[in-house]
Write a protein that holds these residues in place. Sequence first.
Motif, mmCIF file in Angstrom:
data_model
loop_
_atom_site.group_PDB
_atom_site.id
_atom_site.type_symbol
_atom_site.label_atom_id
_atom_site.label_comp_id
_atom_site.label_asym_id
_atom_site.label_seq_id
_atom_site.Cartn_x
_atom_site.Cartn_y
_atom_site.Cartn_z
ATOM 1 N N THR A 31 6.706 9.731 -13.042
ATOM 2 C CA THR A 31 5.615 9.713 -12.080
ATOM 3 C C THR A 31 5.377 11.102 -11.525
ATOM 4 N N TYR A 43 -6.493 3.068 -9.502
ATOM 5 C CA TYR A 43 -5.118 2.759 -9.901
ATOM 6 C C TYR A 43 -4.945 1.247 -9.845
ATOM 7 N N SER A 45 -2.467 -2.027 -10.826
ATOM 8 C CA SER A 45 -1.119 -2.449 -11.196
ATOM 9 C C SER A 45 -1.183 -3.761 -11.978
ATOM 10 N N GLN A 51 5.809 0.989 -3.880
ATOM 11 C CA GLN A 51 5.252 1.681 -2.721
ATOM 12 C C GLN A 51 4.415 2.881 -3.158
ATOM 13 N N PHE A 52 3.258 3.036 -2.487
ATOM 14 C CA PHE A 52 2.326 4.112 -2.784
ATOM 15 C C PHE A 52 2.038 4.850 -1.478
ATOM 16 N N HIS A 75 -1.874 11.829 -3.006
ATOM 17 C CA HIS A 75 -1.288 10.530 -3.308
ATOM 18 C C HIS A 75 -0.036 10.694 -4.159
ATOM 19 N N TYR A 76 0.774 9.659 -4.093
ATOM 20 C CA TYR A 76 2.084 9.738 -4.739
ATOM 21 C C TYR A 76 2.655 8.348 -4.894
ATOM 22 N N LEU A 77 3.045 7.998 -6.111
ATOM 23 C CA LEU A 77 3.748 6.737 -6.358
ATOM 24 C C LEU A 77 5.193 6.967 -5.946
ATOM 25 N N SER A 78 5.522 6.577 -4.723
ATOM 26 C CA SER A 78 6.785 7.015 -4.128
ATOM 27 C C SER A 78 7.983 6.180 -4.547
ATOM 28 N N ARG A 87 0.539 -0.115 -15.652
ATOM 29 C CA ARG A 87 -0.625 0.113 -14.822
ATOM 30 C C ARG A 87 -1.716 0.832 -15.611
ATOM 31 N N ARG A 121 -6.804 -0.109 -0.561
ATOM 32 C CA ARG A 121 -6.301 -1.135 -1.472
ATOM 33 C C ARG A 121 -6.919 -2.495 -1.250
#
Length: 292
Positions: A31, A43, A45, A51-52, A75-78, A87, A121
């Motif tokens: 990621t 994005y 899923s 968590q994003f 943004h970051y897919l944490s 996805r 979202r």
Amino acid sequence: MRIHSSCQSAIQSCLEDRTFAVARLYNSEKTMSIHIHDCHEIYFSISGGKQFLIDNRVYEFGPGDIFFINQFESHYLSRVDQMTHERIVISVHPEYLKRCSTPQTDLSCCFTRRDTPFGHRITLSEVEKNRFLYYVHKLSERKDFGQDVLDQTAFLELMTYLNRIFISYCDRGADVNPGESGAPSRSHHAQVDEILSYVNQHLSESLTIPILASQFYLSSSYLCKIFKDETGTTINRYITAKRISRAKVLLAEGRSVAETSVLCGFGDYSSFLKAFTKIVGISPKKYASYEH
């Protein structure tokens, strides 16, 4: 059209062609760290989740959730759970959407409107999810005559469909059920929410870890720990991404590179040049020369 297996290659293709690009991703791809880029992003899923982090908001997400991220939002897919996280990520050039929009139909609405109770979202119903995948599957890698036209048609159908869903959520307003709508879940740690808010309001000022620790009466080590635990990224990386995001807006508005550097809190031009070029891919001077 090519269906990419890497988010980075899809972004690059989108920026080069100035249209759109699609990536289908699995856990096998590392990621990306917190980032911003000159294209909007959808994005979606399919399976898995966690968590994003988008700007200063933390979202829990799972299958069927879709995010709309505009070009200036970091943004970051944490966090990702251990199950396979499949996805679809669609990169969209803002100028392409403008060309395809009409006075009656603004296809960028889902990326630019933020006065909503559900933030970035929404959760698609089973019917909506299947319809989304139907349009995506119409994008073919075949090279038959007219396939490029058919791909653009399918993409515009998809954007029209998604904006209709988005606007329907907006029209429902306060009646949207947070548990069903995909409304963002706030950070579980109130202190981190306050830190994020403070950073966003003081980007032009010095924002070192000792200064933030003093502001919130925390030790530097504890501050770093709770921030990383809640957001999945470091304070310094987040601050830099937010400053670059702000810099892109100022440069697009016609501010000089030197003025932008100061307004975004960089101590010197050299630091600004290095950070901007690393994240955006081109120098701030070259970025400012583009039409926005």
